[in-house]
Design a protein around this motif. Structure first.
Motif, PDB file in Angstrom:
ATOM      1  N   UNK A  62      16.481  39.421  37.641  1.00 28.35           N
ATOM      2  CA  UNK A  62      16.571  38.880  38.676  1.00 28.35           C
ATOM      3  C   UNK A  62      16.693  40.077  39.840  1.00 28.35           C
ATOM      4  N   UNK A  63      17.251  41.231  39.513  1.00 28.16           N
ATOM      5  CA  UNK A  63      17.152  42.635  39.728  1.00 28.16           C
ATOM      6  C   UNK A  63      15.457  43.359  39.940  1.00 28.16           C
ATOM      7  N   UNK A  64      15.246  43.731  38.248  1.00 29.45           N
ATOM      8  CA  UNK A  64      14.053  43.742  38.150  1.00 29.45           C
ATOM      9  C   UNK A  64      12.848  42.918  39.268  1.00 29.45           C
ATOM     10  N   UNK A  65      13.207  41.792  38.967  1.00 27.16           N
ATOM     11  CA  UNK A  65      11.559  40.633  39.875  1.00 27.16           C
ATOM     12  C   UNK A  65      12.183  41.500  41.589  1.00 27.16           C
ATOM     13  N   UNK A  73       7.856  49.981  40.379  1.00 29.92           N
ATOM     14  CA  UNK A  73       8.595  49.410  39.304  1.00 29.92           C
ATOM     15  C   UNK A  73       9.945  50.115  39.715  1.00 29.92           C
ATOM     16  N   UNK A  74      11.004  49.471  38.545  1.00 29.06           N
ATOM     17  CA  UNK A  74      12.601  50.461  39.023  1.00 29.06           C
ATOM     18  C   UNK A  74      12.505  51.766  38.292  1.00 29.06           C
ATOM     19  N   UNK A  75      12.609  52.112  38.932  1.00 29.86           N
ATOM     20  CA  UNK A  75      12.520  53.673  39.415  1.00 29.86           C
ATOM     21  C   UNK A  75      13.418  54.460  38.409  1.00 29.86           C
ATOM     22  N   UNK A  76      13.895  55.231  37.588  1.00 33.43           N
ATOM     23  CA  UNK A  76      14.931  55.748  37.572  1.00 33.43           C
ATOM     24  C   UNK A  76      16.096  54.756  36.578  1.00 33.43           C
ATOM     25  N   UNK A  77      16.593  54.065  36.710  1.00 39.70           N
ATOM     26  CA  UNK A  77      16.590  52.404  35.920  1.00 39.70           C
ATOM     27  C   UNK A  77      17.117  52.730  34.433  1.00 39.70           C
ATOM     28  N   UNK A  78      18.525  53.134  33.445  1.00 34.43           N
ATOM     29  CA  UNK A  78      17.301  53.408  32.501  1.00 34.43           C
ATOM     30  C   UNK A  78      18.057  51.985  31.341  1.00 34.43           C
ATOM     31  N   UNK A  79      17.462  50.623  32.128  1.00 35.80           N
ATOM     32  CA  UNK A  79      17.798  49.750  31.504  1.00 35.80           C
ATOM     33  C   UNK A  79      15.912  49.321  31.712  1.00 35.80           C
ATOM     34  N   UNK A 215      -3.012  49.694  40.314  1.00 34.09           N
ATOM     35  CA  UNK A 215      -3.731  49.901  41.639  1.00 34.09           C
ATOM     36  C   UNK A 215      -2.661  49.297  42.281  1.00 34.09           C
ATOM     37  N   UNK A 216      -2.016  48.443  41.705  1.00 37.82           N
ATOM     38  CA  UNK A 216      -0.975  46.665  42.391  1.00 37.82           C
ATOM     39  C   UNK A 216       0.705  47.706  42.855  1.00 37.82           C
ATOM     40  N   UNK A 217       1.039  48.619  41.744  1.00 42.92           N
ATOM     41  CA  UNK A 217       2.689  49.389  41.719  1.00 42.92           C
ATOM     42  C   UNK A 217       2.575  50.764  41.764  1.00 42.92           C
ATOM     43  N   UNK A 218       3.529  50.801  42.329  1.00 39.02           N
ATOM     44  CA  UNK A 218       3.968  52.376  41.765  1.00 39.02           C
ATOM     45  C   UNK A 218       4.419  52.946  40.403  1.00 39.02           C
ATOM     46  N   UNK A 219       4.971  53.622  40.372  1.00 38.92           N
ATOM     47  CA  UNK A 219       5.969  54.685  39.046  1.00 38.92           C
ATOM     48  C   UNK A 219       5.276  52.834  37.819  1.00 38.92           C
ATOM     49  N   UNK A 220       4.157  52.883  37.634  1.00 38.49           N
ATOM     50  CA  UNK A 220       4.344  52.041  36.415  1.00 38.49           C
ATOM     51  C   UNK A 220       4.858  52.659  35.056  1.00 38.49           C
ATOM     52  N   UNK A 224       9.033  55.131  29.949  1.00 35.28           N
ATOM     53  CA  UNK A 224       8.233  56.348  28.850  1.00 35.28           C
ATOM     54  C   UNK A 224       9.543  56.734  28.795  1.00 35.28           C
ATOM     55  N   UNK A 225      10.134  57.137  30.152  1.00 32.89           N
ATOM     56  CA  UNK A 225      11.350  58.601  29.954  1.00 32.89           C
ATOM     57  C   UNK A 225      12.780  57.511  29.300  1.00 32.89           C
ATOM     58  N   UNK A 226      12.738  56.639  29.423  1.00 30.76           N
ATOM     59  CA  UNK A 226      13.860  55.947  29.370  1.00 30.76           C
ATOM     60  C   UNK A 226      14.177  55.754  28.035  1.00 30.76           C
ATOM     61  N   UNK A 227      12.361  55.385  26.772  1.00 30.36           N
ATOM     62  CA  UNK A 227      12.565  54.330  25.926  1.00 30.36           C
ATOM     63  C   UNK A 227      12.525  56.351  25.390  1.00 30.36           C
ATOM     64  N   UNK A 228      12.473  57.120  25.865  1.00 32.60           N
ATOM     65  CA  UNK A 228      12.300  58.532  24.914  1.00 32.60           C
ATOM     66  C   UNK A 228      13.485  58.767  24.487  1.00 32.60           C
ATOM     67  N   UNK A 229      14.553  58.889  25.729  1.00 40.21           N
ATOM     68  CA  UNK A 229      15.884  59.177  25.535  1.00 40.21           C
ATOM     69  C   UNK A 229      16.580  58.530  24.776  1.00 40.21           C
ATOM     70  N   UNK A 230      16.846  57.551  24.337  1.00 40.69           N
ATOM     71  CA  UNK A 230      17.415  55.988  23.362  1.00 40.69           C
ATOM     72  C   UNK A 230      18.263  56.907  22.749  1.00 40.69           C
ATOM     73  N   UNK A 231      19.302  56.282  21.879  1.00 39.23           N
ATOM     74  CA  UNK A 231      20.348  56.778  20.991  1.00 39.23           C
ATOM     75  C   UNK A 231      19.803  55.555  19.858  1.00 39.23           C
ATOM     76  N   UNK A 232      20.638  55.571  19.312  1.00 37.49           N
ATOM     77  CA  UNK A 232      20.950  54.752  17.971  1.00 37.49           C
ATOM     78  C   UNK A 232      22.064  53.684  18.379  1.00 37.49           C
TER      79      UNK A 232
END
Length: 401
Positions: A62-65, A73-79, A215-220, A224-232
């Protein structure tokens, strides 16, 4: 008396009269209605285990919606770790404005579930029974995650590859922009014109949809930044190894980050790099299989997709319980064909789903705290998935190379 789901998994016999087909369809519809009603009841109660399953829709989705509806797009959102096409799913409840966001989301998941059931029933009753009876083994989780709609796209892509390759390829491309893994559905297409058609359609669909989203969204592409920083993550294969090491004196800890419980401490980064190396190795094996394969049967695209997703699941740094939704769906597609090499592997997804439901939501505290029971559950579930991946690849290779 032999239950209908067991009988449906036996080798196919000659088709009976129209009345028999109608009885099968009515039985399938009745079981689907009963099981989905039970899943809905569990979702409404949402008090099983130690973790609320519905909270992800109420809070995260709902927050993303609320952000996506404004074209951001959620910017800087780690989730937020999803490809930009996921916005389509998270925005889809807007199509049912007379319902709350949660109600509309669950209704659309049930619609996607029904579409998968109907498509599988048309392709082969064995697969449809496996899907209908296998999904409830995950309790209410499938109704509160966006993986059923993703799986629906992948299933439809696989089932349309043979008769309508353009459509199958386009669906695979769309699915890739929603969750990446549906692109693996085109891995096993026969060489030649079919592969060119399917892969070309997939690339075209990705290009067109990406252009629309840019075209329709910013920061799509911020995901990639959040996915690359994930751990185990604690439920992954590497997480199970660290969990067992903790029983023998390893000093790491479990913390909540990037929307999941992950390990922190010594050697965690090494395990994460090893997981990435194993995923790269899985990719290399799949490329080698594709080069060496010489025999294509009607079920080869199904079998290859199932084997590929199993490989990337067990080598991933993250194994969320909803990943079993993908595997149950692909297993069901394999079971629609009497030519599949994956029948014994597909059936392993049922006990894997049961163990996953025990892990989350029923006994998740045991897993988070690394108790003896939690470790045992993870060893059994991940050991079963690893065994399934190895057997799946061996059977695929033997049948085609």
């Amino acid at each position: 008396m032999t239950p209908p789901w067991y009988a449906s998994l036996q080798p196919a016999r000659s088709p009976g009269p129209v009345g028999t087909g109608l009885r099968h369809a009515l039985a399938l519809a009745a079981v689907w209605t009963a099981t989905r009603t039970g899943m809905l009841v569990l979702l409404v109660i949402d008090r099983i285990g130690d973790s609320g399953v519905a909270g992800e829709v109420h809070q995260l989705y709902r927050g993303w919606y609320d952000q996506l509806v404004h074209g951001v797009f959620p910017l800087g959102d780690a989730t937020w770790q999803y490809p930009p096409g996921a916005a389509i799913v998270f925005l889809s409840p807007a199509a049912l404005p007379w319902l709350t966001y949660f109600q509309a989301f669950v209704a659309l998941v049930l619609l996607a579930d029904a579409v998968v059931t109907a498509a599988l029933a048309r392709a082969g009753v064995r697969g449809a029974w496996f899907w209908v009876c296998g999904l409830p083994l995950l309790l209410n989780l499938p109704l509160a995650r966006y993986d059923v709609p993703v799986t629906a796209v992948a299933v439809l892509a696989l089932l349309t590859l043979r008769g309508r390759p353009h459509l199958g390829g386009a669906l695979a491309g769309i699915g890739a922009l929603i969750k990446v893994w549906p692109l693996l559905t085109i891995l096993g297409t026969p060489r030649g014109r079919t592969t060119r058609t399917v892969w070309g359609s997939a690339v075209a669909a990705v290009a067109v949809l990406t252009a629309v989203l840019l075209t329709g969204f910013s920061h799509p592409l911020d995901f990639l930044r959040q996915q690359g920083a994930r751990g185990v993550q604690i439920e992954s294969l590497g997480g199970t190894a660290l969990q067992l090491a903790g029983r023998w004196g390893w000093s790491g800890e479990v913390g909540y980050q990037y929307g999941a419980f992950e390990f922190t401490g010594p050697y965690v980064s090494s395990v994460a790099r090893l997981s990435l190396a194993l995923s790269l190795g899985a990719l290399c094996w799949l490329v080698l299989w594709r080069i060496r394969a010489r025999r294509w049967g009607p079920a080869t695209p199904y079998d290859a997709a199932f084997a590929a997703v199993l490989l990337f699941t067990v080598t991933s740094r993250v194994i969320s319980p909803q990943y079993l939704i993908w595997l149950i769906g692909l297993a069901a597609v394999c079971l629609t064909s009497r030519h599949t090499t994956q029948r014994p592997v597909a059936l392993l997804m049922a006990p894997a789903a049961v163990l996953s439901a025990l892990v989350f939501p029923l006994l998740y505290d045991e897993v988070v705290h690394g108790t003896t029971l939690g470790c045992l559950l993870m060893v059994l579930r991940n050991g079963l998935l690893l065994t399934a991946a190895v057997v799946s690849c061996r059977r695929l290779w033997a049948a085609t190379v």
